[in-house]
Design a protein around this motif. Sequence first.
Motif, PDB file in Angstrom:
ATOM      1  N   ILE A  70      65.402  50.426  45.726  1.00  0.00           N
ATOM      2  CA  ILE A  70      66.748  50.213  45.193  1.00  0.00           C
ATOM      3  C   ILE A  70      67.811  50.526  46.238  1.00  0.00           C
ATOM      4  O   ILE A  70      68.843  49.848  46.325  1.00  0.00           O
ATOM      5  N   SER A  71      67.558  51.557  47.058  1.00  0.00           N
ATOM      6  CA  SER A  71      68.577  51.957  48.039  1.00  0.00           C
ATOM      7  C   SER A  71      68.618  51.035  49.254  1.00  0.00           C
ATOM      8  O   SER A  71      69.634  50.981  49.961  1.00  0.00           O
ATOM      9  N   GLN A 118      64.545  61.777  46.953  1.00  0.00           N
ATOM     10  CA  GLN A 118      63.979  61.634  48.289  1.00  0.00           C
ATOM     11  C   GLN A 118      63.848  60.160  48.668  1.00  0.00           C
ATOM     12  O   GLN A 118      64.193  59.764  49.788  1.00  0.00           O
ATOM     13  N   GLY A 119      63.346  59.344  47.737  1.00  0.00           N
ATOM     14  CA  GLY A 119      63.204  57.917  48.008  1.00  0.00           C
ATOM     15  C   GLY A 119      64.532  57.220  48.207  1.00  0.00           C
ATOM     16  O   GLY A 119      64.665  56.334  49.065  1.00  0.00           O
ATOM     17  N   ALA A 120      65.543  57.628  47.427  1.00  0.00           N
ATOM     18  CA  ALA A 120      66.868  57.001  47.518  1.00  0.00           C
ATOM     19  C   ALA A 120      67.519  57.277  48.873  1.00  0.00           C
ATOM     20  O   ALA A 120      68.073  56.374  49.506  1.00  0.00           O
ATOM     21  N   LEU A 212      74.497  46.489  41.354  1.00  0.00           N
ATOM     22  CA  LEU A 212      73.659  47.661  41.604  1.00  0.00           C
ATOM     23  C   LEU A 212      73.169  48.268  40.296  1.00  0.00           C
ATOM     24  O   LEU A 212      71.998  48.636  40.156  1.00  0.00           O
ATOM     25  N   GLY A 213      74.073  48.353  39.312  1.00  0.00           N
ATOM     26  CA  GLY A 213      73.695  48.904  38.008  1.00  0.00           C
ATOM     27  C   GLY A 213      72.609  48.074  37.344  1.00  0.00           C
ATOM     28  O   GLY A 213      71.639  48.618  36.797  1.00  0.00           O
ATOM     29  N   LEU A 214      72.762  46.751  37.414  1.00  0.00           N
ATOM     30  CA  LEU A 214      71.749  45.864  36.834  1.00  0.00           C
ATOM     31  C   LEU A 214      70.423  45.979  37.583  1.00  0.00           C
ATOM     32  O   LEU A 214      69.353  45.937  36.972  1.00  0.00           O
ATOM     33  N   GLY A 405      66.548  43.130  54.688  1.00  0.00           N
ATOM     34  CA  GLY A 405      66.656  44.128  53.621  1.00  0.00           C
ATOM     35  C   GLY A 405      66.045  43.635  52.320  1.00  0.00           C
ATOM     36  O   GLY A 405      65.339  44.376  51.635  1.00  0.00           O
ATOM     37  N   LEU A 406      66.307  42.381  51.965  1.00  0.00           N
ATOM     38  CA  LEU A 406      65.769  41.812  50.729  1.00  0.00           C
ATOM     39  C   LEU A 406      64.250  41.666  50.814  1.00  0.00           C
ATOM     40  O   LEU A 406      63.526  41.935  49.843  1.00  0.00           O
ATOM     41  N   PHE A 407      63.771  41.262  51.970  1.00  0.00           N
ATOM     42  CA  PHE A 407      62.329  41.128  52.200  1.00  0.00           C
ATOM     43  C   PHE A 407      61.627  42.467  51.963  1.00  0.00           C
ATOM     44  O   PHE A 407      60.608  42.549  51.277  1.00  0.00           O
ATOM     45  N   ASN A 408      62.180  43.530  52.527  1.00  0.00           N
ATOM     46  CA  ASN A 408      61.572  44.849  52.382  1.00  0.00           C
ATOM     47  C   ASN A 408      61.751  45.423  50.990  1.00  0.00           C
ATOM     48  O   ASN A 408      60.916  46.181  50.502  1.00  0.00           O
ATOM     49  N   PHE A 409      62.848  45.060  50.346  1.00  0.00           N
ATOM     50  CA  PHE A 409      63.044  45.438  48.949  1.00  0.00           C
ATOM     51  C   PHE A 409      61.912  44.871  48.101  1.00  0.00           C
ATOM     52  O   PHE A 409      61.301  45.567  47.283  1.00  0.00           O
ATOM     53  N   ALA A 410      61.591  43.597  48.316  1.00  0.00           N
ATOM     54  CA  ALA A 410      60.504  42.956  47.564  1.00  0.00           C
ATOM     55  C   ALA A 410      59.168  43.618  47.888  1.00  0.00           C
ATOM     56  O   ALA A 410      58.341  43.854  46.996  1.00  0.00           O
TER      57      ALA A 410
END
Length: 519
Positions: A70-71, A118-120, A212-214, A405-410
């Motif tokens: 998420i972060s 920690q993850g955030a 971000l909230g969604l 960033g989007l690639f790693n988010f996925a």
Amino acid sequence: MDDSTQPAVPAPLTGGALVLGTIALSLATFMNVLDTSIANVSIPAIAGDLGVSPDQGTWVITSFGVANAISLPLTGWLTQRYGQVRLFMASVLLFVIASVLCALAPSLAFLVVFRVIQGAVAGPMIPLSQALLLSSYPKEKSGAALAIWAITTLVAPVVGPLLGGWITDNISWPWIFYINVPVGLVAAGVTWMIYSRRETPTHRLPVDGVGLGLLVLWIGALQVMLDKGKDLDWFASSQITLLAIVAVVGFSIFVIWELTEDHPVVDLRLFSRRNFWISTLAMALAYGAFFGNVVLVPLWLQQYMGYTATMAGMVLAPVGVLAILLTPLVGKNMHKIDPRAFATAAFAIFALVLVMRSHFNTSADFWTLMVPTIIQGAAVAVFFIPLITLGLSGLAPDRVPAASGLFNFARITAGSFGTSIVTTWWDRRASLHHAQLAERISAYDPSSSQALARMQADGMSVQQSYEAMNRMIDQQAFMLSANDIFWVSAIVFVLLIGLIWLARPTKSGAAAEAATAAH
């Protein structure tokens, strides 16, 4: 990853400053990646200490992964708002504080909360370590910088299971978090000393708060649904049904909002590009299957094969040997060989490894278990870099940070989902196998009657002999269930070979530069 745009690039570092800067950034990256794998073999010990089941203990892994995912999309906005160096320093120091809180957690609930924190805060660390490292080297040596950075991210998963197992067996599990304190403080101190005068310009930019909230809403709902589903009998539970509705509706609104927002927190328009959506989908499915199996193996070994955490870690650790040896060669030849060929090799090796594991039995010795892990290292070496290179090929340089960033988010989110799905399926398939095996245990079955008679002759009561038989059936049932998961995972990797060849790679300097941002 997000390599925030810099109007004025500072001069490269030289001499001792370059060496110290590289070491400090590598230490921070090492600490971050280590924390994603070090807890895997410690889950049974953590669960036992905190009085929860090992399945519940996997929240320690998934909570970190989801918060980290998420972060990640916020890294670009935060960098432009606060600057690369300040954001990196804050991330490292907050990571150290969160690690101490994890070690002191008195219950699973507190530990999960601290792992979320920690993850955030860990989200910006890896992309910024790469960006700062690239700015430290002259352009003609950027390949060397990225090779150092990539190898660092491969060493940590090798050391993680082994170090986590040794600490758990010989000291206590809180020390898997305490070791971050000296590493983080040294990395932060040296980084500030060298990079404080190399801060990037900052700008006040709007943040997509609704998006971000969604994002938090639908990912959180989906993750809780996946983790709690097996305990609550899935859709027989109103809670699971509600979570599913929230996840689907939240995701739908999120997609609509992000596609119409002027400053989206996630640039979903990137999925209109053929190469990007194919490589991202392939990475998500592959990493979900890969990471789910990485979590499953130590759980099975410790719960049903009698392995200690250290021994389970030793079975997993060799995955990095070939990865470390082959990664520099892959990076050197990436511009010469079609990335789809590298990805095909990775998926084929993963499939081979999983087919080998699908033939495991409860008599498998240490070396039998380790051989597939060693082979898997070759797949890891040709896995990350080719897929991110393919995903970024043809993109304009200014879109590379958002795409990475989007690639790693996925990828990270898929890893968390893979953990939840695999542990759920492992439990459900084991129940099915247990029922099938138990059907044979009766007074009319010669083999089971003889086994029970032998146990009773050795001094067991009738009840004790049945309990011992039930434990043996459990061991076989969970082994067969693990074999099912290995086999289906192998099929997934074979199918992904076909998917990856739908992409059409193009030459792109930006893609090549960002290739090692995959991890």
